[in-house]
Design an enzyme around this catalytic site. Structure first.
Site, PDB file in Angstrom:
ATOM      1  N   HIS A  48     -43.001  53.049 -16.883  1.00  0.00           N
ATOM      2  CA  HIS A  48     -43.444  52.273 -15.720  1.00  0.00           C
ATOM      3  C   HIS A  48     -42.272  51.538 -15.069  1.00  0.00           C
ATOM      4  CE1 HIS A  48     -46.320  49.437 -13.585  1.00  0.00           C
ATOM      5  NE2 HIS A  48     -45.172  48.787 -13.502  1.00  0.00           N
ATOM      6  N   GLU A  49     -41.489  50.834 -15.894  1.00  0.00           N
ATOM      7  CA  GLU A  49     -40.386  50.034 -15.339  1.00  0.00           C
ATOM      8  C   GLU A  49     -39.313  50.936 -14.726  1.00  0.00           C
ATOM      9  OE1 GLU A  49     -40.948  47.080 -14.822  1.00  0.00           O
ATOM     10  OE2 GLU A  49     -42.608  46.826 -16.212  1.00  0.00           O
ATOM     11  N   HIS A  76     -39.859  52.139 -11.222  1.00  0.00           N
ATOM     12  CA  HIS A  76     -39.477  51.196 -10.158  1.00  0.00           C
ATOM     13  C   HIS A  76     -38.060  51.476  -9.647  1.00  0.00           C
ATOM     14  CE1 HIS A  76     -42.781  48.321  -9.934  1.00  0.00           C
ATOM     15  NE2 HIS A  76     -42.822  48.205 -11.246  1.00  0.00           N
ATOM     16  N   CYS A 118     -49.352  46.042 -12.603  1.00  0.00           N
ATOM     17  CA  CYS A 118     -47.970  45.819 -12.152  1.00  0.00           C
ATOM     18  C   CYS A 118     -47.920  44.496 -11.395  1.00  0.00           C
ATOM     19  CB  CYS A 118     -47.553  46.963 -11.231  1.00  0.00           C
ATOM     20  SG  CYS A 118     -45.880  46.798 -10.576  1.00  0.00           S
TER      21      CYS A 118
HETATM   22 NI    NI Z   1     -44.429  47.309 -12.241  1.00  0.00          NI
END
Ligand code: NI
Length: 181
Positions: free
Chosen positions: A142-143, A146, A100
């Site tokens: 993953h995104e 966030h 990341c």
């Molecule tokens: Ni990330």
């Protein structure tokens, strides 16, 4: 448009739950997305989420033809995804070393759903959905994490499988990368 600083793990701004985008096709939204694109490109990221540059909105972008941070991975079309919703299509999980831009220099082994459907809107507010697997599914999960204030280290199950790229590479646990962030 400028390349923005990417916030790093420990910054409380990365822990917030981001807000839904309500206005599409505006200069403000276009400018934020351009900053994300420029920042991601400058750092060779596979994706970036708005909170990583301090914007508390539910916007992620991802995609690449060839990525030095993830060699040997099939291309993902460049995608702007706003107000995303993810639905796992099976319980099957897939584990892979993940990194990341907000956790520079490190990799961790993270389980993610192997098959998902995701939907959301583009910059003009047009709704779309895709069914994807493997690395594409991983990047989206993953995104989108966030946007809920979650960084990948929180998803690591076995904390022995978390470390610095330099050391993991030296030990032959992950392949050598041409870029080290
Ligand atoms: Ni990330």
């Amino acid at each position: 448009m400028p390349v923005r600083d990417v916030l790093k793990m420990g910054d409380p701004l990365l822990r917030r739950v981001a807000e839904e985008v309500t206005m599409f096709g505006t200069p403000t939204l276009t400018g934020m997305i351009q900053d994300m694109l420029d920042t991601m490109a400058a750092l060779s990221g596979a994706g970036i989420a708005a909170p990583q540059i301090g914007i508390n909105q539910r916007i992620v972008i991802f995609g690449f033809d060839k990525n030095p941070r993830y060699p040997h991975i099939a291309p993902i079309p460049m995608t702007i995804l706003i107000n995303p919703v993810i639905e796992p299509l099976s319980d099957e999980m897939h584990e892979m070393w993940e990194g990341c831009l907000s956790v520079p220099g490190m990799r961790g082994m993270v389980p993610r759903y192997k098959h998902i459907r995701y939907q959301g809107r583009d910059a003009q507010g047009v709704a779309f959905e895709r069914i994807v697997s493997d690395f594409h599914a991983r990047v989206v999960q993953h995104e989108c994490d966030h946007l809920d204030g979650v960084l990948y280290p929180q998803r690591i199950v076995d904390m022995t499988q978390f470390g610095f790229i330099d050391e993991l590479t030296r030990a032959g646990i992950i392949p050598a990368l041409s870029q080290n962030s």
